[in-house]
Design an enzyme around this catalytic site. Structure first.
Site, PDB file in Angstrom:
ATOM      1  N   GLU A  91      70.645   0.808  14.622  1.00  0.00           N
ATOM      2  CA  GLU A  91      71.877   1.340  15.162  1.00  0.00           C
ATOM      3  C   GLU A  91      73.086   0.978  14.304  1.00  0.00           C
ATOM      4  O   GLU A  91      73.118  -0.078  13.681  1.00  0.00           O
ATOM      5  CB  GLU A  91      72.088   0.809  16.582  1.00  0.00           C
ATOM      6  N   CYS A 104      80.166  -1.005  12.200  1.00  0.00           N
ATOM      7  CA  CYS A 104      79.259  -2.140  12.326  1.00  0.00           C
ATOM      8  C   CYS A 104      77.886  -1.665  11.847  1.00  0.00           C
ATOM      9  O   CYS A 104      77.334  -0.710  12.375  1.00  0.00           O
ATOM     10  CB  CYS A 104      79.238  -2.571  13.789  1.00  0.00           C
ATOM     11  N   CYS A 111      65.002  -8.720  13.866  1.00  0.00           N
ATOM     12  CA  CYS A 111      65.533  -9.913  13.208  1.00  0.00           C
ATOM     13  C   CYS A 111      64.573 -11.055  13.455  1.00  0.00           C
ATOM     14  O   CYS A 111      64.044 -11.206  14.553  1.00  0.00           O
ATOM     15  CB  CYS A 111      66.916 -10.259  13.754  1.00  0.00           C
ATOM     16  N   CYS A 115      67.674 -15.651  17.856  1.00  0.00           N
ATOM     17  CA  CYS A 115      68.667 -16.335  18.695  1.00  0.00           C
ATOM     18  C   CYS A 115      68.440 -15.956  20.162  1.00  0.00           C
ATOM     19  O   CYS A 115      68.148 -14.803  20.481  1.00  0.00           O
ATOM     20  CB  CYS A 115      70.083 -15.936  18.280  1.00  0.00           C
ATOM     21  N   CYS A 118      70.477 -12.973  21.892  1.00  0.00           N
ATOM     22  CA  CYS A 118      70.630 -11.711  21.149  1.00  0.00           C
ATOM     23  C   CYS A 118      69.453 -10.784  21.413  1.00  0.00           C
ATOM     24  O   CYS A 118      68.301 -11.173  21.261  1.00  0.00           O
ATOM     25  CB  CYS A 118      70.751 -12.007  19.656  1.00  0.00           C
ATOM     26  N   GLY A 163      69.975  -7.404  12.682  1.00  0.00           N
ATOM     27  CA  GLY A 163      69.422  -8.112  11.532  1.00  0.00           C
ATOM     28  C   GLY A 163      70.310  -9.208  10.980  1.00  0.00           C
ATOM     29  O   GLY A 163      71.502  -9.289  11.282  1.00  0.00           O
ATOM     30  N   GLU A 164      69.685 -10.062  10.174  1.00  0.00           N
ATOM     31  CA  GLU A 164      70.397 -11.152   9.503  1.00  0.00           C
ATOM     32  C   GLU A 164      70.577 -10.727   8.041  1.00  0.00           C
ATOM     33  O   GLU A 164      69.624 -10.734   7.258  1.00  0.00           O
ATOM     34  CB  GLU A 164      69.561 -12.435   9.618  1.00  0.00           C
ATOM     35  N   SER A 195      78.310 -11.201   8.261  1.00  0.00           N
ATOM     36  CA  SER A 195      78.164 -12.154   9.360  1.00  0.00           C
ATOM     37  C   SER A 195      76.769 -12.753   9.279  1.00  0.00           C
ATOM     38  O   SER A 195      75.785 -12.039   9.166  1.00  0.00           O
ATOM     39  CB  SER A 195      78.346 -11.421  10.688  1.00  0.00           C
ATOM     40  N   SER A 217      78.087 -17.363  12.522  1.00  0.00           N
ATOM     41  CA  SER A 217      77.813 -17.422  13.962  1.00  0.00           C
ATOM     42  C   SER A 217      77.475 -18.849  14.341  1.00  0.00           C
ATOM     43  O   SER A 217      76.344 -19.291  14.177  1.00  0.00           O
ATOM     44  CB  SER A 217      76.657 -16.475  14.289  1.00  0.00           C
ATOM     45  N   LEU A 218      78.466 -19.554  14.823  1.00  0.00           N
ATOM     46  CA  LEU A 218      78.305 -20.994  15.062  1.00  0.00           C
ATOM     47  C   LEU A 218      77.724 -21.284  16.443  1.00  0.00           C
ATOM     48  O   LEU A 218      76.687 -21.944  16.559  1.00  0.00           O
ATOM     49  CB  LEU A 218      79.668 -21.669  14.869  1.00  0.00           C
ATOM     50  N   HIS A 219      78.383 -20.868  17.480  1.00  0.00           N
ATOM     51  CA  HIS A 219      77.881 -20.908  18.862  1.00  0.00           C
ATOM     52  C   HIS A 219      77.729 -22.285  19.490  1.00  0.00           C
ATOM     53  O   HIS A 219      77.444 -22.380  20.689  1.00  0.00           O
ATOM     54  CB  HIS A 219      76.549 -20.167  19.008  1.00  0.00           C
ATOM     55  N   CYS A 338      78.456  -6.129  21.120  1.00  0.00           N
ATOM     56  CA  CYS A 338      77.773  -7.158  20.318  1.00  0.00           C
ATOM     57  C   CYS A 338      76.507  -7.618  21.009  1.00  0.00           C
ATOM     58  O   CYS A 338      76.528  -7.945  22.197  1.00  0.00           O
ATOM     59  CB  CYS A 338      78.658  -8.392  20.176  1.00  0.00           C
TER      60      CYS A 338
HETATM   61  N1  SAH Z   1      72.662 -11.787  12.241  1.00  0.00           N
HETATM   62  C1  SAH Z   1      74.044 -11.901  12.023  1.00  0.00           C
HETATM   63  C2  SAH Z   1      74.811 -10.632  12.259  1.00  0.00           C
HETATM   64  C3  SAH Z   1      74.442  -9.790  13.454  1.00  0.00           C
HETATM   65  S1  SAH Z   1      74.861 -10.386  15.038  1.00  0.00           S
HETATM   66  C4  SAH Z   1      74.636 -13.020  12.836  1.00  0.00           C
HETATM   67  O1  SAH Z   1      73.953 -13.543  13.707  1.00  0.00           O
HETATM   68  O2  SAH Z   1      75.772 -13.387  12.561  1.00  0.00           O
HETATM   69  C5  SAH Z   1      76.638 -10.179  15.119  1.00  0.00           C
HETATM   70  C6  SAH Z   1      77.310 -11.109  16.127  1.00  0.00           C
HETATM   71  O3  SAH Z   1      76.956 -10.772  17.495  1.00  0.00           O
HETATM   72  C7  SAH Z   1      76.878 -12.556  15.931  1.00  0.00           C
HETATM   73  O4  SAH Z   1      77.976 -13.411  15.951  1.00  0.00           O
HETATM   74  C8  SAH Z   1      75.999 -12.781  17.137  1.00  0.00           C
HETATM   75  O5  SAH Z   1      75.942 -14.125  17.450  1.00  0.00           O
HETATM   76  C9  SAH Z   1      76.664 -11.952  18.190  1.00  0.00           C
HETATM   77  N2  SAH Z   1      75.801 -11.689  19.340  1.00  0.00           N
HETATM   78  C10 SAH Z   1      74.457 -11.585  19.348  1.00  0.00           C
HETATM   79  N3  SAH Z   1      74.023 -11.339  20.599  1.00  0.00           N
HETATM   80  C11 SAH Z   1      75.106 -11.273  21.389  1.00  0.00           C
HETATM   81  C12 SAH Z   1      75.301 -11.006  22.774  1.00  0.00           C
HETATM   82  N4  SAH Z   1      74.270 -10.742  23.574  1.00  0.00           N
HETATM   83  N5  SAH Z   1      76.543 -10.999  23.241  1.00  0.00           N
HETATM   84  C13 SAH Z   1      77.594 -11.225  22.424  1.00  0.00           C
HETATM   85  N6  SAH Z   1      77.480 -11.467  21.105  1.00  0.00           N
HETATM   86  C14 SAH Z   1      76.242 -11.501  20.588  1.00  0.00           C
HETATM   87 FE1  SF4 Z   2      69.404 -12.216  14.293  1.00  0.00          FE
HETATM   88 FE2  SF4 Z   2      72.076 -12.416  14.376  1.00  0.00          FE
HETATM   89 FE3  SF4 Z   2      70.694 -11.667  16.558  1.00  0.00          FE
HETATM   90 FE4  SF4 Z   2      70.544 -14.186  15.696  1.00  0.00          FE
HETATM   91  S1  SF4 Z   2      72.375 -13.121  16.484  1.00  0.00           S
HETATM   92  S2  SF4 Z   2      68.806 -12.912  16.328  1.00  0.00           S
HETATM   93  S3  SF4 Z   2      70.629 -13.883  13.484  1.00  0.00           S
HETATM   94  S4  SF4 Z   2      70.842 -10.545  14.648  1.00  0.00           S
END
Ligand code: SAH
Ligand code: SF4
Length: 347
Positions: A91, A104, A111, A115, A118, A163-164, A195, A217-219, A338
């Site tokens: 997408e 985006c 991926c 995480c 996600c 994806g990463e 990202s 993406s620190l979290h 996101c």
């Molecule tokens: N893989 C990369 C880029 C894609 S994700 C990464 O992880 O950075 C893009 C952003 O969306 C990241 O910051 C990710 O942490 C965030 N994200 C993933 N799942 C989400 C969700 N369910 N709600 C809000 N943000 C989310």
């Molecule tokens: Fe992959 Fe980014 Fe989703 Fe983590 S947040 S699973 S790195 S796409």
């Protein structure tokens, strides 16, 4: 299969033209036709030498991604689903704002990082996209949306789709170069953002090969919690990640890194954790914080932090002098927000 010209950055296209016995400058013409005009039919590239058109006809093509569907949100966000073969789909999301348009873009089908919060991560990994498949998303969107005035529509690209990106490094870099090239999309380095969930070695390579804006993406502010949310943290840990961010800034087009922080109720959203985050980054990493309200999906078992929690968390950071924004949720009525990009993945 015919060579896909979307796979090449300008250097690559010049080398390809040379391999056909053509002068390198022809590549500039060809590159402009493809990316600036959106043309895929060699016969319509009127000022291109006939001999080159003839050679390209059998051997090469400008192969976009087959479109499966298009959804338009009430807020103007558009989501496209593209077929990448083998039962996989990815997408892309267009997000219009008052003063700019952002696309985006996805880098992989699925991926492998996995995480917890996600939806792409929950699907597992299917395969890397090629450079051509990454660029095809921009090629399609820009030319689909461009009006009769020919003015550019997309001035911002974020590699925040599925994806990463740094786990698909070899394909990512030529795609970024095409986004930046003045003969193609001419985007500013500050307006192309990679990202990443934080692959230290690859952040160092990107700094050398193609420094663009960086979002990490620190979290979580400590390894114990981050290991749980972002499994690849177990490899390098937060300290090494932050050190890589600082090194990156020597060459980066911006003087800060953006830290993304997905707000999960009762998991990473307490004021104590906000204070721990301040200690972690303040005076050590020039950064901005972007808080993302979690976008729930059924299999996650997680909840979005309340508005009050998010505001309280932001206040701790802001009071400590850290620039903090809360990401507006866009396109959630079409599952384009996101973390909701699921596409279809055959794991
Ligand atoms: N893989 C990369 C880029 C894609 S994700 C990464 O992880 O950075 C893009 C952003 O969306 C990241 O910051 C990710 O942490 C965030 N994200 C993933 N799942 C989400 C969700 N369910 N709600 C809000 N943000 C989310
Ligand atoms: Fe992959 Fe980014 Fe989703 Fe983590 S947040 S699973 S790195 S796409």
């Amino acid at each position: 299969m015919a060579v896909n010209l979307l796979d090449f950055d300008l250097e690559g296209l010049a080398a390809y033209c040379e391999s056909l016995g053509e002068k390198r400058f022809r590549a500039v013409q060809l590159y402009r036709w493809i990316h600036q005009k959106g043309e895929s039919d060699f016969e319509k590239m009127s000022d291109l030498a006939k001999s080159l058109r003839g050679k390209l006809a059998g051997a090469a093509e400008v192969r976009g991604l087959p479109l499966i569907s298009e959804h338009r949100s009430a807020d103007g966000t558009i989501k496209w689903l593209f077929d990448v073969g083998g039962g996989n789909a990815v997408e892309s999301v267009y997000i219009p704002e008052e003063d700019r348009g952002t696309l985006c873009v996805s880098s992989q089908a699925g991926c492998a990082v996995g995480c917890r919060f996600c939806s792409t991560g929950h699907q597992g990994f299917s395969r890397n996209l090629t450079s051509g498949e990454i660029v095809a998303q921009l090629w399609f969107a820009e030319h689909r949306l461009r009006g009769a005035d020919g003015e550019r529509v997309i001035d911002n690209v974020v590699m925040m789709g599925m994806g990463e990106p740094l786990q698909n490094y070899a394909a990512l870099v030529p795609a970024l170069k095409t986004m930046l090239d003045d003969h193609a999309y001419g985007l500013s380095r500050r307006r192309v953002t990679v990202s990443t969930s934080g692959m230290v070695a690859m952040i160092d390579r990107l700094r050398e090969d193609c420094p663009v804006a960086l979002a990490v993406s620190l979290h979580a502010p400590n390894d114990e919690l981050r290991n749980e949310l972002v499994p690849l943290n177990r490899k390098d840990g937060i300290a090494a990640l932050l050190a890589a961010c600082v090194r990156y800034l020597d060459k980066a087009p911006r003087d800060f890194v953006t830290f993304e922080y997905c707000m999960l109720e009762g998991v990473n959203d307490t004021p104590e954790l906000a204070r721990e985050l301040v200690k972690l980054v303040k005076g050590r990493v020039p950064c901005k914080l972007n808080l993302i309200p979690f976008n729930p999906f059924p299999a996650s078992g997680l909840k979005r932090s309340s508005r009050e929690r998010v505001m309280a968390f932001a206040k701790v950071l802001q009071d400590a002098g850290i620039v903090t924004t809360i990401r507006k949720t866009r396109g959630d009525d079409i599952d384009a927000a996101c973390g909701q990009l699921a596409g279809e993945v055959q794991d």
